[in-house]
Design a protein around this motif. Sequence first.
Motif, PDB file in Angstrom:
ATOM      1  N   SER A  62       2.196  -3.230   3.662  1.00  0.00           N
ATOM      2  CA  SER A  62       2.329  -2.536   2.382  1.00  0.00           C
ATOM      3  C   SER A  62       2.043  -3.480   1.224  1.00  0.00           C
ATOM      4  CB  SER A  62       3.738  -1.946   2.224  1.00  0.00           C
ATOM      5  OG  SER A  62       4.708  -2.965   2.174  1.00  0.00           O
ATOM      6  N   THR A  64       2.113  -3.151  -3.221  1.00  0.00           N
ATOM      7  CA  THR A  64       2.398  -2.322  -4.389  1.00  0.00           C
ATOM      8  C   THR A  64       1.842  -3.009  -5.632  1.00  0.00           C
ATOM      9  OG1 THR A  64       4.424  -1.451  -3.386  1.00  0.00           O
ATOM     10  CG2 THR A  64       4.188  -1.225  -5.779  1.00  0.00           C
ATOM     11  N   ARG A  66       1.803  -2.650  -9.716  1.00  0.00           N
ATOM     12  CA  ARG A  66       2.517  -1.967 -10.794  1.00  0.00           C
ATOM     13  C   ARG A  66       1.971  -2.434 -12.149  1.00  0.00           C
ATOM     14  NH1 ARG A  66       7.051   0.905 -10.365  1.00  0.00           N
ATOM     15  NH2 ARG A  66       7.408   0.020  -8.279  1.00  0.00           N
ATOM     16  N   ASP A  77       3.718  -7.746  -1.960  1.00  0.00           N
ATOM     17  CA  ASP A  77       3.303  -7.450  -0.587  1.00  0.00           C
ATOM     18  C   ASP A  77       4.421  -7.795   0.378  1.00  0.00           C
ATOM     19  OD1 ASP A  77       3.112 -10.204   0.498  1.00  0.00           O
ATOM     20  OD2 ASP A  77       1.444 -10.439  -0.882  1.00  0.00           O
ATOM     21  N   THR A 231       0.072   1.122  -2.802  1.00  0.00           N
ATOM     22  CA  THR A 231       0.615   2.020  -3.827  1.00  0.00           C
ATOM     23  C   THR A 231       0.293   1.480  -5.206  1.00  0.00           C
ATOM     24  OG1 THR A 231       2.431   2.676  -2.368  1.00  0.00           O
ATOM     25  CG2 THR A 231       2.700   3.117  -4.711  1.00  0.00           C
ATOM     26  N   CYS A 233       1.312   2.020  -9.197  1.00  0.00           N
ATOM     27  CA  CYS A 233       2.257   2.612 -10.143  1.00  0.00           C
ATOM     28  C   CYS A 233       1.783   2.280 -11.556  1.00  0.00           C
ATOM     29  CB  CYS A 233       3.670   2.070  -9.920  1.00  0.00           C
ATOM     30  SG  CYS A 233       4.309   2.318  -8.260  1.00  0.00           S
ATOM     31  N   GLU A 249       2.375   7.536  -9.876  1.00  0.00           N
ATOM     32  CA  GLU A 249       2.317   6.755  -8.637  1.00  0.00           C
ATOM     33  C   GLU A 249       1.375   7.420  -7.650  1.00  0.00           C
ATOM     34  OE1 GLU A 249       5.467   5.756  -5.141  1.00  0.00           O
ATOM     35  OE2 GLU A 249       6.009   4.986  -7.150  1.00  0.00           O
ATOM     36  N   SER A 251      -0.476   6.668  -3.643  1.00  0.00           N
ATOM     37  CA  SER A 251      -0.520   5.816  -2.455  1.00  0.00           C
ATOM     38  C   SER A 251      -1.741   6.140  -1.607  1.00  0.00           C
ATOM     39  CB  SER A 251       0.748   5.992  -1.607  1.00  0.00           C
ATOM     40  OG  SER A 251       1.890   5.546  -2.307  1.00  0.00           O
TER      41      SER A 251
END
Length: 711
Positions: A62, A64, A66, A77, A231, A233, A249, A251
Motif C-alpha cells: 500500500s 498513500t 496526501r 508506504d 490511494t 487524498c 479520496e 484508490s
Amino acid sequence: MLDVSTNEAYTARHLQVLEGLEAVRKRPGMYIGSTDSRGLMHCLWEIIDNSVDEALEGYGRSITIRLYADGSVEVADSGRGVPIDVVPGVGLTGVEVVYTKLHAGGKFGGGSYTSSGGLHGVGASVVNALSARMDVQVDRDGKTYQMQFHQGIPGRFANGRRKKVPEADFSPFTTGSELDVVGKVARKKTGTRVRYWADPEIFPATAQFSYDELVHRVRQTAFLIPGLNITICDERGLPDTPGADGPHEESFCFEGGTVDFVDHLAKDPAVTATMKLAGEGTFTENVQAFDKKSGHLRTKEVERTCTVDIALRWGTGYETEEASFVNIISTPGGGSHLSGFELGLMKVMRSLVESNARRLKLTAKEGKIEKDDVLAGLTAVVTVRLPEPQFEGQTKEILGTAPVRGIVAQVVERELTNVLTSTKRDQKTETQRLLEKVIAEMRARISARMHKEISRRKNALESSSFPAKLADCRSEEVAKTELFIVEGDSALGTARLARNSEFQALLPIRGKVLNVQKASPTEILKNAEVASMIQVVGAGSGRTFDINAARYGKIIMMTDADVDGAHIRTLLLTLFFRYMRPMVAAGRVYAAVPPLHRIEVAGAGRRKAHYIYTYSENQLHQELAKLERSGRHYKEPIQRYKGLGEMDADQLAETTMDPKHRTLRRIRMEDEAELRSAENVFELLMGNEVAPRREFIVEGAAHIDAQMIDA
C-alpha cells in the motif's frame, strides 16, 4: 553568506552536508528540468518512486499520497522502511544518507533492489534540497523514528503544539545528528512517511500539483504491480478538481496486472481475448563494481536476468496502442524491448499466415504481410524488469540494453505460438479471425497503394505533359521503379535496348546541366534540363518537395566514366541536394558504376572465350596478373570505355543496368554532422567564391599521380 567566526552553528560538519546539495539549489533545472509545475511534479515522482520500488521488490502492498491544503504533500508506504542504522564508512544513519547525499542509495547493484526505476541515487536528496521543510518518519523495530530537514540540512523544527509549518524555528545539528524516537508501533509494522513543503525560493506560487497527472501515473503504476493499492487524498479544495467541494479520496488496485491494463487501454470491440505472455532470459554484461581489496572500481562480468511480462489483444479498429515499460518506467520512445516484441510478433504471424495460406486463399502475387498489417487494431503493454537498465539519454524514454531485444523476441515467439496454435475450439476460432483480419489489412494496403499510384500518375499526366524524350516505365509500384538520368542521346539509344521497360525509365540530358549552387531561382526555372528533371520526378522542389509524391523509387545517375561524366554527376548531385534533398536523405539517389575496361579472354581447350569487366586500374592489373599466372591469353589492346555509347545493349545491361549484376553507389546523409559537411563541400566546389576552390585544387594537385590521368 554566513560569517563562521560570528555564528557558532555554522560548523565544518555543516559545510560537509551542504557540499553536494548546494549545486542542486543553484542549478535546480539540471536535476528536475524546470521550476514550474512540471518540476514540482517531478519532485513528487521521485518520492513516490522510492515507495514503488519497495513494492516492486515485494515489500509493502500500500502507498498513500496526501495533498494538503497548505501546499505540502505526504507519501506513506508499508515497505521495509529506510534503514536507521549507521552506514559503515560514512558515520551517518541511513535516513540522513538517503536524504542528504547525492548518488547514495540501495540501487547501485548492492543487492537491495534487483529491478528499480530510480538508478541515479539523486531523487530524494534533490527533493530535500529544494524543500523549505521535509519530515521523514520511519517505522521499524516497534518504534517511529523521525528526522527533519530545512533546505537539505538535518536538524529539528520547534513545533510544540502548533501545526507543522516550514516557517517554524529550525535548529540544525552541529556536532552530530540523530534520529528522534517520536512514537511506538506494532513490532511487525514497517514503512516510511515523507512529508515536504516545496521551497518558495525555488518554486513560484503558480506551481501546483496536477491531480489529473497524478491519477494517470498512479493508475498506470497500479496496473504494472498487481495487488498494489495506491490511494490519493486531495485536501486542497482547488476549483476544477474532484476535491473542489471537500476532501476527495481515490484508490487504485488491479489484480490482473498488464491484462487489466490492456483492457483499460483498448477502445474497440475485441477480435481476440487478451493474451498474457510471460517469461525470462539471462545475459551477461560488463559493469563497474567496487573492489573492497583495492578500494577502486573494477570491471566485472555479471549475469543479468530479464523478466518479460506482456499482454496484448487485437480489436476491430485500425489504430495501434503500444505502451512499453522498464521497471515500471514508461518508455514512450520504445527501445530494445519494444523492437524485440515486434520482431517476435512478426515472426509468429508470418509463420501462421504461411502455414494457413491455402485456407486464407493467398496468392503469390499478394506478397508477404508487413508490420502495419499486424499492428492494426493491436493494443499491447510490454514490460520488462532487469537490474541496472541502460537508457538512451537522461529522460529514460528509450531502453538501450541490446540483449533485451533477443530475450523479448524469444519469449513472444514461444508463448504467442503456444496460444495461437492451441487446439482448443475457442482458440482456433479466435486465431482464424485474427488471420483473416491481418490478411484483410494486407489486401486493403495493397489496394490503397495501387489506387494512389494510379491516381498520382493520372493527375501528373493530366496536369502537365512530360518531356517527349522521357522513356517511361509501365509499372505503377513506386518502390520498384527506377529513373535513369542518362548522359547524351547516344547512350540513350543503347540504354533503351538494355533496360527492363517494366520498371526502368530513362531521361536523357544534353551536356552539362545548370550549376544550381550559383544560379538564381529564375535561371533554374528557365533551364529546360533542370525543369524536365523536376517535372519527371513529380514531387516538386525546394521547401515544397513532397517525397511521398515522387514517381520513382530510385533515381540513378548514369554518366560516362570520364572527367566530363564526373562533372555532370556532380552537377546533378548539386541539384538533388539543393532542391530534392529528401530523396538524398532517404537514400533513394544513386550513381551507376559503369566499367572502365573490358578484357577479351581467348578460349583454350574446353574453356570458352569470355569477357572480364574491371572498374579500376588496380582491379585491371590484378585480373591481368591472374590470367598470366593461369596461362590464359587475352586480346591486346585492352578496351578502355570512355563513354556509355561504346557498349552494346547486352554489355550495358550486364554491367550497369541489370539489378542482378550491376553495382550502384548510394548517395546519402546519415546525420546532421554529415549534412553540415555536405553543405560546406557543395559551397566550396560549386559556389560563387573562386579563391577557396582554387586553393583546394592547388593543395590537392600534389596528391595526383600524373601517370594515372587518362588523357
